[in-house]
Scaffold this motif. Structure first.
Motif, mmCIF file in Angstrom:
data_model
loop_
_atom_site.group_PDB
_atom_site.id
_atom_site.type_symbol
_atom_site.label_atom_id
_atom_site.label_comp_id
_atom_site.label_asym_id
_atom_site.label_seq_id
_atom_site.Cartn_x
_atom_site.Cartn_y
_atom_site.Cartn_z
ATOM 1 N N GLY A 90 5.015 -18.754 -104.335
ATOM 2 C CA GLY A 90 5.838 -19.914 -104.666
ATOM 3 C C GLY A 90 5.370 -21.169 -103.963
ATOM 4 O O GLY A 90 4.768 -21.111 -102.892
ATOM 5 N N VAL A 129 7.172 -20.582 -109.188
ATOM 6 C CA VAL A 129 6.994 -19.231 -108.650
ATOM 7 C C VAL A 129 6.325 -18.379 -109.709
ATOM 8 O O VAL A 129 6.747 -18.380 -110.863
ATOM 9 N N ALA A 183 13.736 -17.385 -105.998
ATOM 10 C CA ALA A 183 12.365 -17.154 -106.465
ATOM 11 C C ALA A 183 12.279 -15.885 -107.297
ATOM 12 O O ALA A 183 11.576 -15.843 -108.305
#
Length: 137
Positions: free
Chosen positions: A69, A75, A131
């Motif tokens: 990320g 990400v 994420a």
């Protein structure tokens, strides 16, 4: 020719990583090449702190599934055989997913004073959870 036998596995420092992460240093930066290569293994949920590299970093995934990320929220989900290149100065993090191990070769070119890495703050549990939800790939 230089032949290096197996290098010892070391646990990475807790002030740079969250969770259990292990490193085998394969090549340390040395003049004139300044190449550094490490085999890094992440247990489920383990990850790096935010960091950047003076000359960028290449990550080649050797096993499992992980995430990489960047500060802008991008990400990617990565798997064995895939490669991610982070440009010089880009703040990023990488690690395993919450359910799988992940291993990668981390490749950097040092800056003359080491491997050129600037370590920053930990990725929070909230950032990591976001994420996991946002990962593409």
């Amino acid at each position: 020719m230089k032949h290096t036998t197996a290098t010892p596995t070391v646990r990475t420092p807790a002030d740079r990583f969250t969770g259990d992460v292990y490193l085998n240093l394969l090549e340390a930066p040395a003049e004139p090449a300044r190449l550094a290569v490490g085999l890094v293994r992440f247990t489920p949920g383990a990850r790096t702190n935010w960091h950047s590299h003076a000359n960028g970093q290449t990550l080649h995934i050797t096993d499992g599934v992980g995430l990489v990320g960047t500060r802008d929220g991008h990400v990617v989900r990565v798997a064995a055989g895939e490669t991610v290149s982070c440009p010089p100065g880009e703040e990023h993090w990488h690690g395993a997913t919450d359910t799988t191990f992940m291993a990668h070769l981390a490749i950097v070119v040092g800056d003359g004073a080491g491997d050129g890495t600037t370590w920053l703050e930990p990725l929070t549990d909230e950032q990591y959870a976001a994420a996991l939800s946002a990962a593409t790939g």
